[in-house]
Design a protein around this motif. Structure first.
Motif, PDB file in Angstrom:
ATOM      1  N   ASP A 144       0.864  -1.177   0.000  1.00  0.00           N
ATOM      2  CA  ASP A 144       0.000   0.000   0.000  1.00  0.00           C
ATOM      3  C   ASP A 144       0.904   1.230   0.000  1.00  0.00           C
ATOM      4  OD1 ASP A 144       0.987   0.265   2.582  1.00  0.00           O
ATOM      5  OD2 ASP A 144      -0.845  -0.432   3.548  1.00  0.00           O
ATOM      6  N   LEU A 145       0.313   2.409   0.174  1.00  0.00           N
ATOM      7  CA  LEU A 145       1.096   3.647   0.177  1.00  0.00           C
ATOM      8  C   LEU A 145       1.418   4.031   1.620  1.00  0.00           C
ATOM      9  CD1 LEU A 145      -0.752   5.727  -2.564  1.00  0.00           C
ATOM     10  CD2 LEU A 145       1.311   4.333  -2.793  1.00  0.00           C
ATOM     11  N   ILE A 166      -1.334  10.279   3.469  1.00  0.00           N
ATOM     12  CA  ILE A 166      -0.541   9.543   2.474  1.00  0.00           C
ATOM     13  C   ILE A 166       0.649  10.393   2.081  1.00  0.00           C
ATOM     14  CG2 ILE A 166      -0.512   8.607   0.126  1.00  0.00           C
ATOM     15  CD1 ILE A 166      -3.464   7.898   0.482  1.00  0.00           C
ATOM     16  N   TYR A 188       4.191   9.334  -3.741  1.00  0.00           N
ATOM     17  CA  TYR A 188       3.783   8.037  -3.223  1.00  0.00           C
ATOM     18  C   TYR A 188       5.001   7.143  -2.976  1.00  0.00           C
ATOM     19  CZ  TYR A 188      -0.799   9.426  -5.074  1.00  0.00           C
ATOM     20  OH  TYR A 188      -1.960  10.094  -5.350  1.00  0.00           O
ATOM     21  N   ARG A 189       4.899   6.396  -1.864  1.00  0.00           N
ATOM     22  CA  ARG A 189       5.945   5.418  -1.551  1.00  0.00           C
ATOM     23  C   ARG A 189       5.278   4.062  -1.313  1.00  0.00           C
ATOM     24  NH1 ARG A 189      10.167   7.686   2.784  1.00  0.00           N
ATOM     25  NH2 ARG A 189      11.443   6.051   1.857  1.00  0.00           N
ATOM     26  N   PRO A 190       5.204   3.213  -2.380  1.00  0.00           N
ATOM     27  CA  PRO A 190       4.644   1.865  -2.199  1.00  0.00           C
ATOM     28  C   PRO A 190       5.425   1.140  -1.105  1.00  0.00           C
ATOM     29  CG  PRO A 190       4.963   2.334  -4.523  1.00  0.00           C
ATOM     30  CD  PRO A 190       5.641   3.434  -3.770  1.00  0.00           C
ATOM     31  N   SER A 220       9.321   1.631  -4.182  1.00  0.00           N
ATOM     32  CA  SER A 220       9.285   2.581  -5.304  1.00  0.00           C
ATOM     33  C   SER A 220      10.028   2.046  -6.511  1.00  0.00           C
ATOM     34  CB  SER A 220       9.887   3.924  -4.863  1.00  0.00           C
ATOM     35  OG  SER A 220       9.161   4.480  -3.797  1.00  0.00           O
ATOM     36  N   TRP A 256      -3.581   2.553  -7.222  1.00  0.00           N
ATOM     37  CA  TRP A 256      -3.870   2.647  -5.790  1.00  0.00           C
ATOM     38  C   TRP A 256      -5.290   3.154  -5.494  1.00  0.00           C
ATOM     39  CZ3 TRP A 256      -0.014   0.186  -3.579  1.00  0.00           C
ATOM     40  CH2 TRP A 256       1.255   0.242  -4.161  1.00  0.00           C
TER      41      TRP A 256
END
Length: 630
Positions: free
Chosen positions: A172-173, A180, A184-186, A212, A243
C-alpha cells in the motif's frame, strides 16, 4: 481410359489451359492461408515467449524483494531481541544501541525505508527512516517525532501473532500522521514480535520496504501492470488508476475493467498463464508472498500482468499482405498456364516423332547389348584358349622327351635280343644295358611327372573358372599356377615376369576368377605396355594383409597410360588397339570380377617413380558371401 481422355483434352489449348490453371486456383489461396496462419502463429508464439520472459523477470523482482524482507526481519529481530532482553544494559542504552544498529542496516540496505520497534501500547520506541529516492542517509528519529500506531492494522495483526511468526502486509502507500506521503511510496511491511526470556511480548519489530523501485514505470515494460488480490491496480498504464483502494475509488479496478480475464487468472490452478482474446494477449504470473515460509502467518497475493494489444492489427495486416501475394501469384500462374498449354500442344506433336525414334534406338541398344555379351564370351574363350595353347606347349617338352627316351630304350632292347639269340651276349653287355635302361626310365619318369603336374594345374585352373567355387587357398601358390600356365607366352616374348608374393597369405575366396583377373592383367601388360623392341619387366607383388585386406599389385615399366585415358580404361569397348584386334573388354571383365565376385576394388596408378603402370587390387581375405556372376 483416363490417360486417353487427358490426352484428348491436352490437344485443345483452351482445355489444356483450364486443366493446368484450375489446380493452382485452388492451391494458391490454400497455400496463402497456410502461410498466413504459420506467420501469425509464429508471431503469436514469439510474442508469448517474449511476454512470458518479461513478466517472469518483473515478477522475480517482487519475489526476491519480498523474500529478502522476510529473512531480514527475522535476522534483525533476533539482534533487537538480544539487546532488549539484556538486563545489564539500561533502557536508554538499549534504545541508543538499537538506533545505531538500525542505522547501520539502513545504510547497508537503503530500500528499507523504516526500521522500527513499536511497544505493546502502539507507541514507536525506536525508529530509523531512510529516503532512498532522495539519496538521504538513515535518520534516527527522536522521541518527540515518534507516533502512535496502535490503530494501524499491521500493529493489531502483529500483536496477535504467535512466537516467531511473521505477518506480511499487502503493498500500500506509506502514511505519516494519517496522511498519504507525497510522492507516493509503495510500502511492504514485515511484522514480528519481540519477546523476553519468559515469552512475554515486549514489542513489535516492523521493517518497511520502500517498493518505489519495484513500481518504477521507467524500469518496467510499457504494458506492465501489478494487481493486488482485490483486483486493484498497484501499477497500470494510466497513473490515475493506480492505488484506487487508498483513495476509496472502488471502480478503479482491473477486476471490473476486465472481468473475464480477472476470473480466469483467479480460477487458474497454475501460478502462471496466458490468455488470448479480442483485447489482446494477456500474460500473468501470480506471486504468493511468503507462501513457502512456514513462519509467515498470512500470505499476500500479487499479480504481475502484461498485455499486448497490437495482435488484432497485425492479423489484419497479414491477411491483406498474403491476399495480395496470392492474387499476384494467381495472375502470374494463369498466364504461365496458358503459355504452358500452348507449349504442350506443340510438344505433343514432337513426342510422337520422338516415340518413333526411341523405338528405333531401343532396338539398336538391344543389338549392342547382345554384341557386348557375345564379345565378353569371346574374350573369356580367348583367355581360356591362351591357357590351352600354353599348356599344350609346356606339355610338348616333357612328353617329347619321354617319347624319345622310350624310342632309344626300344632300340637298345632290340640290340640285346639280337645278342642273346646269337649267343654272343656278355655279362658286360647286360650290365651296360641295365644301366642304360635305368637311366632312360628315370628320364621318362621325370618327363611324365612334369606333364602330369602341368595337367593337374590346368585342370585345377579350368575347374575353378568353370565352377567359381569359394574355398581356402594360398595366394602365392595360386599366382604361381597362373605363372606356370603362361610360361610359354612369357618365354617367347622379350619381357620378364617376376613374382614377389609373401608366403602364407591365406584367402577364402574364388581362386578361379582371381586367376582369370591375374592372367588378364599380365596379358594386358604384354599387349599394351611395351612398344616393339622393348624388353620390359612385369612384376606381381602383394603387401602384407592389413585389417582383413590384401593389396595385389601388377606393375610394369612400359610406356604407361595417358592421363586422359585413366578414367576410361575400365569402360566396356575402350581400347587403343582396336585395329590390332582389341575388343576393349579385358579390363572391363577384370573390373566386374573384382567388384562383383571377389568383393574388392581395383584402381590404376603410375608405376615405380612414375614409370609404367600399376594396377592395384584391394581384396578381402574372407569373401565367403561374395555373389558369383561371371
Amino acid at each position: 481410359m483416363f490417360s486417353e481422355t487427358l490426352g484428348r483434352l491436352l490437344k485443345s489449348p483452351i482445355k489444356a489451359w483450364f486443366l493446368y490453371a484450375f489446380p493452382w486456383w485452388a492451391l494458391i489461396p490454400l497455400g496463402a492461408f497456410l502461410l498466413f496462419d504459420a506467420h501469425y502463429s509464429r508471431e503469436i508464439s514469439d510474442t508469448k515467449r517474449l511476454q512470458d520472459e518479461v513478466v517472469d523477470q518483473e515478477n522475480s523482482l517482487l519475489e526476491v524483494a519480498s523474500n529478502q524482507v522476510i529473512r531480514s526481519t527475522l535476522i534483525i529481530r533476533n539482534i533487537a531481541q538480544s539487546i532488549m532482553t539484556n538486563n545489564d544494559v539500561s533502557r536508554e542504552e538499549q534504545q541508543k544501541l538499537l538506533s545505531q544498529t538500525f542505522l547501520s542496516v539502513s545504510s547497508a540496505y537503503p530500500q528499507y525505508m523504516q526500521i522500527r520497534i513499536i511497544l505493546p501500547g502502539g507507541n514507536e520506541w525506536v525508529r530509523v527512516d531512510n529516503n532512498a529516492r532522495a539519496n538521504n542517509a538513515g535518520i534516527i528519529r527522536h522521541n518527540h517525532e515518534m507516533q502512535n500506531k496502535a490503530k494501524r492494522y499491521y500493529v493489531m495483526k502483529g500483536m496477535a501473532l504467535g512466537k516467531d511468526e511473521v505477518f506480511i502486509t499487502p503493498f500500500d502507500l506509506n502514511m505519516e500522521n494519517n496522511q498519504i506521503e507525497i510522492p507516493y511510496r509503495p510500502t511492504l511491511r514485515s511484522v514480528t514480535q519481540v519477546r523476553d526470556v519468559s515469552g512475554e511480548v515486549i514489542g513489535l519489530f516492523v521493517l518497511n520496504l520502500d517498493g518505489s523501485y519495484l513500481f518504477n514505470r521507467d524500469q518496467r515494460s510499457e504494458n506492465s501492470m501489478v494487481i493486488n488480490s482485490d483486483g486493484y491496480w498497484l501499477l497500470s498504464s494510466d497513473i490515475e488508476q493506480d492505488w484506487g483502494f487508498m483513495f476509496n475509488r472502488l471502480n478503479d479496478r482491473f477486476s471490473l475493467a476486465y472481468p473475464d480475464v480477472w476470473e480466469q487468472m483467479r480460477q487458474s490452478h497454475s501460478s502462471t498463464g496466458q490468455i488470448l482474446n479480442d483485447q489482446g494477449l494477456w500474460t500473468y504470473k501470480r506471486l504468493v508472498v511468503g507462501k513457502l515460509d512456514e513462519l509467515v502467518k498470512e500470505s499476500t497475493v500479487i499479480y504481475t500482468v502484461s498485455v499486448v494489444t497490437h495482435l488484432a492489427e497485425l492479423r489484419k495486416e497479414l491477411i491483406w499482405r498474403y491476399s495480395l501475394i496470392a492474387l499476384v501469384i494467381l495472375i502470374a500462374v494463369t498466364f504461365l498456364a496458358f503459355a504452358l498449354a500452348k507449349a504442350t500442344t506443340d510438344l505433343d506433336k514432337k513426342s510422337k516423332e520422338l516415340n518413333a525414334s526411341n523405338k528405333e534406338l531401343e532396338r539398336v541398344i538391344e543389338q549392342l547389348q547382345l554384341s557386348k555379351e557375345e564379345l565378353i564370351r569371346t574374350e573369356k574363350l580367348s583367355s581360356l584358349g591362351l591357357l590351352v595353347a600354353g599348356i599344350a606347349h609346356e606339355l610338348n617338352t616333357p612328353i617329347g622327351s619321354a617319347m624319345l627316351t622310350f624310342r632309344s630304350m626300344r632300340e637298345r632292347l632290340a640290340e640285346m635280343l639280337h645278342l642273346f639269340n646269337s649267343g654272343a651276349m656278355k655279362r658286360s653287355d647286360l650290365d651296360r644295358f641295365l644301366h642304360q635302361q635305368n637311366e632312360g626310365l628315370d628320364l621318362a619318369n621325370e618327363g611324365l611327372n612334369r606333364a602330369g603336374l602341368l595337367i593337374q594345374q590346368f585342370k585345377q585352373v579350368a575347374s575353378d573358372r568353370a565352377n567359381a567355387t569359394c574355398h581356402r587357398f594360398d595366394l602365392a601358390e595360386e599366382v604361381e599356377k597362373i605363372s606356370a600356365l603362361m610360361k610359354n607366352q612369357i618365354h617367347h616374348s622379350p619381357h620378364q615376369l617376376i613374382l614377389n608374393i609373401p608366403p602364407n597369405i591365406k584367402m577364402v575366396s574364388y581362386p578361379g576368377p582371381l586367376g582369370q583377373v591375374i592372367q588378364n592383367l599380365i596379358q594386358n601388360s604384354l599387349v599394351h605396355a611395351f612398344d616393339d623392341g622393348m624388353s620390359g619387366v612385369i612384376e606381381v607383388t602383394a603387401t602384407p594383409p592389413v585389417n582383413g585386406f590384401v593389396d595385389l599389385l601388377v606393375t610394369d615399366n612400359g610406356g604407361g597410360i595417358p592421363t586422359e585415358h585413366l578414367k576410361t580404361i575400365f569402360d566396356p569397348f575402350f581400347t587403343t588397339k582396336r585395329n590390332q584386334g582389341g575388343t576393349g573388354l579385358g579390363l572391363h571383365i577384370v573390373h566386374n570380377i573384382v567388384h562383383g565376385v571377389l568383393g574388392g576394388t581395383i584402381r590404376v596408378e603410375k608405376g615405380v617413380n612414375g614409370v609404367g603402370t600399376r594396377l592395384v587390387l584391394h581384396l578381402p581375405l574372407y569373401n565367403e558371401g561374395g555373389a558369383v556372376a561371371l
